[in-house]
Scaffold this motif. Structure first.
Motif, short mmCIF file in Angstrom:
data_model
loop_
_atom_site.label_atom_id
_atom_site.label_comp_id
_atom_site.label_asym_id
_atom_site.label_seq_id
_atom_site.Cartn_x
_atom_site.Cartn_y
_atom_site.Cartn_z
N LEU A 127 0.78 -1.23 0.14
CA LEU A 127 -0.06 0.04 -0.02
C LEU A 127 0.98 1.29 0.20
O LEU A 127 0.61 2.21 -0.56
N ILE A 128 2.10 1.16 0.75
CA ILE A 128 2.95 2.49 0.68
C ILE A 128 3.42 2.46 -0.81
O ILE A 128 3.46 3.81 -1.23
N ARG A 129 3.52 1.75 -1.59
CA ARG A 129 3.92 1.86 -2.99
C ARG A 129 2.65 2.62 -3.68
O ARG A 129 3.13 3.44 -4.68
N LEU A 188 8.05 6.69 -5.00
CA LEU A 188 8.88 5.67 -5.07
C LEU A 188 10.04 5.72 -3.99
O LEU A 188 10.51 4.65 -3.60
N PRO A 189 10.88 6.66 -3.62
CA PRO A 189 11.74 6.66 -2.70
C PRO A 189 11.32 5.97 -1.40
O PRO A 189 12.09 5.22 -0.73
N VAL A 190 10.23 6.61 -1.00
CA VAL A 190 9.61 5.96 0.33
C VAL A 190 9.29 4.56 0.25
O VAL A 190 9.49 3.68 1.19
N ALA A 249 12.70 8.83 4.74
CA ALA A 249 12.21 9.07 3.44
C ALA A 249 10.68 9.54 3.55
O ALA A 249 10.20 10.26 2.74
N ALA A 250 10.18 8.77 4.62
CA ALA A 250 8.65 9.05 5.01
C ALA A 250 8.43 10.70 5.42
O ALA A 250 7.61 11.11 4.90
N ARG A 251 9.27 10.85 6.41
CA ARG A 251 9.18 12.31 6.84
C ARG A 251 9.39 13.21 5.60
O ARG A 251 8.85 14.36 5.47
N ALA A 252 10.57 12.90 4.66
CA ALA A 252 10.62 13.83 3.52
C ALA A 252 9.27 13.90 2.72
O ALA A 252 8.97 15.16 2.16
#
Length: 158
Positions: free
Chosen positions: A104-106, A111-113, A152-155
């Motif tokens: 689901l994150i995809r 994509l970097p996350v 990556a998520a924070r960014a």
């Protein structure tokens, strides 16, 4: 005849004033309607953006929560187990939920996350099922990929 000519001019001037006033009124109403439509469109866009942000935050929370469960499974991994062992059954469920959440994150993140989440998932999956060499810490082994994912998520969330 001069009186009649004066009346015609007065009537034409009055008609011109009505036409000009009507045109100005139409333009003001048209501009007001366009402005209201733009404001509504902006409000809808803001609401959609906020809903997407909330959805992303909820997904991040779920991924972190399930990953923490998987890490606890890695910490409590028995030296020997089979497919019927209670640890295996519980851990299989946790890893399946983690796999779904990672997919689901995809869908919801750049994509970097997802790449960082995928690296963390694969490392965690390997650690859970294969274990680590004696003396190596689960926490230390997973730290780099965990932090890379969180950064990556924070960014991406801004």
């Amino acid at each position: 005849m001069a009186a009649m000519s004066g009346q015609v001019w007065v009537s034409l001037t009055s008609l011109g004033g009505v036409a000009l006033g009507g045109m100005l009124s139409y333009l003001v109403q048209h501009r007001t309607q366009l402005s209201a439509e733009r404001a509504e469109q902006h409000r809808q866009q803001s609401a959609l953006s906020e809903a997407r942000r909330a959805e992303r935050l909820a997904l991040l929370e779920k991924f972190v929560e399930v990953a923490a469960e998987a890490e606890r499974s890695a910490f409590s991994r028995p030296s020997e187990f089979d497919d019927t062992h209670p640890w295996h059954l519980k851990t299989q469920d946790v890893m399946n939920r983690l796999w779904v959440t990672e997919r689901l994150i995809r869908i919801l993140f750049p994509l970097p996350v997802h790449d960082a989440a995928r690296a963390y998932f694969l490392d965690l999956n390997r650690t859970v099922w294969e274990g680590l060499p004696d003396g190596e810490s689960v926490r230390d082994h997973l730290e780099d990929n965990r932090l890379a994912f969180l950064d990556a998520a924070r960014a991406a969330m801004g």
